[in-house]
Design an enzyme around this catalytic site. Sequence first.
Site, mmCIF file in Angstrom:
data_model
loop_
_atom_site.group_PDB
_atom_site.id
_atom_site.type_symbol
_atom_site.label_atom_id
_atom_site.label_comp_id
_atom_site.label_asym_id
_atom_site.label_seq_id
_atom_site.Cartn_x
_atom_site.Cartn_y
_atom_site.Cartn_z
ATOM 1 N N GLU A 47 -20.651 46.662 29.396
ATOM 2 C CA GLU A 47 -20.007 46.822 28.092
ATOM 3 C C GLU A 47 -19.187 48.105 28.091
ATOM 4 O OE1 GLU A 47 -23.537 44.715 25.422
ATOM 5 O OE2 GLU A 47 -23.269 46.889 25.339
ATOM 6 N N ARG A 71 -17.965 54.928 26.316
ATOM 7 C CA ARG A 71 -19.100 54.967 27.227
ATOM 8 C C ARG A 71 -19.286 53.593 27.814
ATOM 9 N NH1 ARG A 71 -24.042 53.080 25.050
ATOM 10 N NH2 ARG A 71 -25.165 54.347 26.549
ATOM 11 N N HIS A 89 -31.178 51.608 16.693
ATOM 12 C CA HIS A 89 -31.543 51.959 18.067
ATOM 13 C C HIS A 89 -33.056 52.025 18.287
ATOM 14 C CE1 HIS A 89 -27.307 53.618 18.841
ATOM 15 N NE2 HIS A 89 -27.531 52.735 19.793
ATOM 16 N N TYR A 101 -37.026 45.940 28.941
ATOM 17 C CA TYR A 101 -36.154 45.959 27.761
ATOM 18 C C TYR A 101 -34.873 45.159 27.982
ATOM 19 C CZ TYR A 101 -32.865 47.595 24.243
ATOM 20 O OH TYR A 101 -31.924 47.635 23.251
ATOM 21 N N LYS A 102 -34.312 45.271 29.192
ATOM 22 C CA LYS A 102 -33.072 44.560 29.479
ATOM 23 C C LYS A 102 -33.309 43.081 29.799
ATOM 24 C CE LYS A 102 -30.532 48.642 31.116
ATOM 25 N NZ LYS A 102 -29.264 48.638 30.355
ATOM 26 N N ASN A 124 -22.160 50.740 29.041
ATOM 27 C CA ASN A 124 -23.552 50.298 29.019
ATOM 28 C C ASN A 124 -23.618 49.043 29.888
ATOM 29 O OD1 ASN A 124 -26.274 50.339 28.136
ATOM 30 N ND2 ASN A 124 -25.809 48.634 26.753
ATOM 31 N N TYR A 180 -30.875 56.412 31.040
ATOM 32 C CA TYR A 180 -30.105 56.640 29.819
ATOM 33 C C TYR A 180 -29.678 58.093 29.722
ATOM 34 C CZ TYR A 180 -32.043 52.175 28.117
ATOM 35 O OH TYR A 180 -32.395 50.865 27.955
HETATM 36 C C1 HEM Z 1 -28.535 49.848 22.408
HETATM 37 C C2 HEM Z 1 -25.458 49.712 18.688
HETATM 38 C C3 HEM Z 1 -23.644 53.993 19.920
HETATM 39 C C4 HEM Z 1 -26.906 54.289 23.423
HETATM 40 C C5 HEM Z 1 -27.902 49.475 21.262
HETATM 41 C C6 HEM Z 1 -28.198 48.286 20.492
HETATM 42 C C7 HEM Z 1 -27.340 48.255 19.458
HETATM 43 C C8 HEM Z 1 -26.489 49.418 19.556
HETATM 44 C C9 HEM Z 1 -27.242 47.198 18.372
HETATM 45 C C10 HEM Z 1 -29.282 47.239 20.802
HETATM 46 C C11 HEM Z 1 -30.604 47.705 20.202
HETATM 47 C C12 HEM Z 1 -31.633 46.580 20.208
HETATM 48 O O1 HEM Z 1 -32.357 46.409 21.198
HETATM 49 O O2 HEM Z 1 -31.715 45.852 19.196
HETATM 50 C C13 HEM Z 1 -24.697 50.861 18.726
HETATM 51 C C14 HEM Z 1 -23.633 51.163 17.787
HETATM 52 C C15 HEM Z 1 -23.138 52.367 18.131
HETATM 53 C C16 HEM Z 1 -23.870 52.822 19.285
HETATM 54 C C17 HEM Z 1 -23.166 50.279 16.639
HETATM 55 C C18 HEM Z 1 -22.032 53.093 17.427
HETATM 56 C C19 HEM Z 1 -22.198 54.212 16.778
HETATM 57 C C20 HEM Z 1 -24.384 54.461 20.973
HETATM 58 C C21 HEM Z 1 -24.152 55.705 21.616
HETATM 59 C C22 HEM Z 1 -25.052 55.806 22.607
HETATM 60 C C23 HEM Z 1 -25.868 54.595 22.588
HETATM 61 C C24 HEM Z 1 -23.064 56.708 21.265
HETATM 62 C C25 HEM Z 1 -25.139 56.984 23.526
HETATM 63 C C26 HEM Z 1 -26.132 57.433 24.115
HETATM 64 C C27 HEM Z 1 -27.581 53.091 23.492
HETATM 65 C C28 HEM Z 1 -28.517 52.744 24.549
HETATM 66 C C29 HEM Z 1 -28.974 51.456 24.270
HETATM 67 C C30 HEM Z 1 -28.327 51.052 23.038
HETATM 68 C C31 HEM Z 1 -28.923 53.615 25.722
HETATM 69 C C32 HEM Z 1 -29.902 50.600 25.140
HETATM 70 C C33 HEM Z 1 -28.986 49.721 25.966
HETATM 71 C C34 HEM Z 1 -29.582 48.940 27.119
HETATM 72 O O3 HEM Z 1 -30.493 49.386 27.816
HETATM 73 O O4 HEM Z 1 -29.035 47.848 27.411
HETATM 74 N N1 HEM Z 1 -26.866 50.143 20.659
HETATM 75 N N2 HEM Z 1 -24.805 51.874 19.616
HETATM 76 N N3 HEM Z 1 -25.424 53.802 21.575
HETATM 77 N N4 HEM Z 1 -27.471 52.056 22.625
HETATM 78 FE FE1 HEM Z 1 -26.167 51.979 21.102
#
Ligand code: HEM
Length: 343
Positions: free
Chosen positions: A265, A223, A193, A316-317, A225, A37
């Site tokens: 994504e 970005r 988060h 986690y994934k 993901n 990350y």
């Molecule tokens: C995961 C929403 C922006 C980094 C997630 C999750 C949601 C989410 C709902 C899943 C969490 C869970 O397990 O329930 C959003 C929304 C954003 C946003 C609405 C808009 C502001 C960002 C940004 C970053 C980020 C800017 C930049 C670092 C991550 C990471 C994960 C995550 C690293 C874990 C993903 C994975 O391993 O699959 N986010 N996010 N997010 N988000 Fe965001």
Amino acid sequence: MTIQFKQETFRDDFTFSNSPEAIRRFPFPFDRDEYMYAVNIEQHMPGPAKSAFEFPIDIDEHYVAEMQDRALVLKEDPLRCQSLPHMITAEWDLLELLMESMAKNYPEHFTLTKDGDRWRWVNRPLGIDQSFTFGDVSTLPYPPMEYVTRQCQGDFCLLDQRLDNLWMDSGIVTTQADWSLDFDIGMNFMEWHAPVPLAHDLGVFERALKFLLNLQQGRPVRRLNWTMTINPRLDTSPENYHKWGKDRTTVTPENVGDKVHLRVELQALWRLPRSNAIVFSIRAYMIKMEELVTVPKWGRRLHRVLRGLKPELVEYKGLSRYHGMTVDWLSRHDDGAPTSPGF
Ligand code: HEM
């Protein structure tokens, strides 16, 4: 550029697949042989012609089928689309952003004409011709966010900005990687988060939030993901876990190439003009392992990324049950050649 829209399914018989052209434009997310990350945010600038980044809103061969799948999800579960009352201005902002971008970049498929507040929207692939008054909800068959996002690929969250935080006060989420809008609605950036491992300790979310609070109108960012999905299923929601969770137990060494999909994504963020809200789009692209290894450098690199993935991320994934089998399968496509940074 006329797109040939495919007839395909993301459930039951899973007829989804990528054409050779769709494989070539797949947004492969790894620029090196390992993954961790990071605050991987960049300007959402137009990318090369025919790439997934060419236009701000990407429409591809899966458009019509994805919109049909969204309609099915919403019919079964209307709570996938929710909006708190103070978000109505942001909803209109979103409608404008999506209609303008789609009409500008895909004129053979979409047309938007305006006469003051009297707008006419023509969507040829879905057979829609709608005249309405911008700002008057009674002139559309659905509220503005739901209306326009039933016609645009990707999930969308509308975030209200207040108290130096972002709040998930509105969204339509039907193609998610195991998280729930119904659970997260009303939460702030740190709260939704909270389940993500390791990233909090690295300060990733603190820095990302600070950056987003200063996001400027007209300067969108993006970005990538990623995760993995068994079968090309768009709706991997917690609400439907009973339908898809068991798919993870069906992977065998023989069917990895067909069943295991990399799910990327493309997430983009725009500041909206009237509401000062932010829209967060999450556009999912899926590719099965057999398709992915037709690009040899991708097969090689994904093998190395998965082999070295930290156990916390594997867990986690949701990859635990088939991670080892996928690494073994991909190892046959890794000749050990050195790779250079970049895609
Ligand atoms: C995961 C929403 C922006 C980094 C997630 C999750 C949601 C989410 C709902 C899943 C969490 C869970 O397990 O329930 C959003 C929304 C954003 C946003 C609405 C808009 C502001 C960002 C940004 C970053 C980020 C800017 C930049 C670092 C991550 C990471 C994960 C995550 C690293 C874990 C993903 C994975 O391993 O699959 N986010 N996010 N997010 N988000 Fe965001």
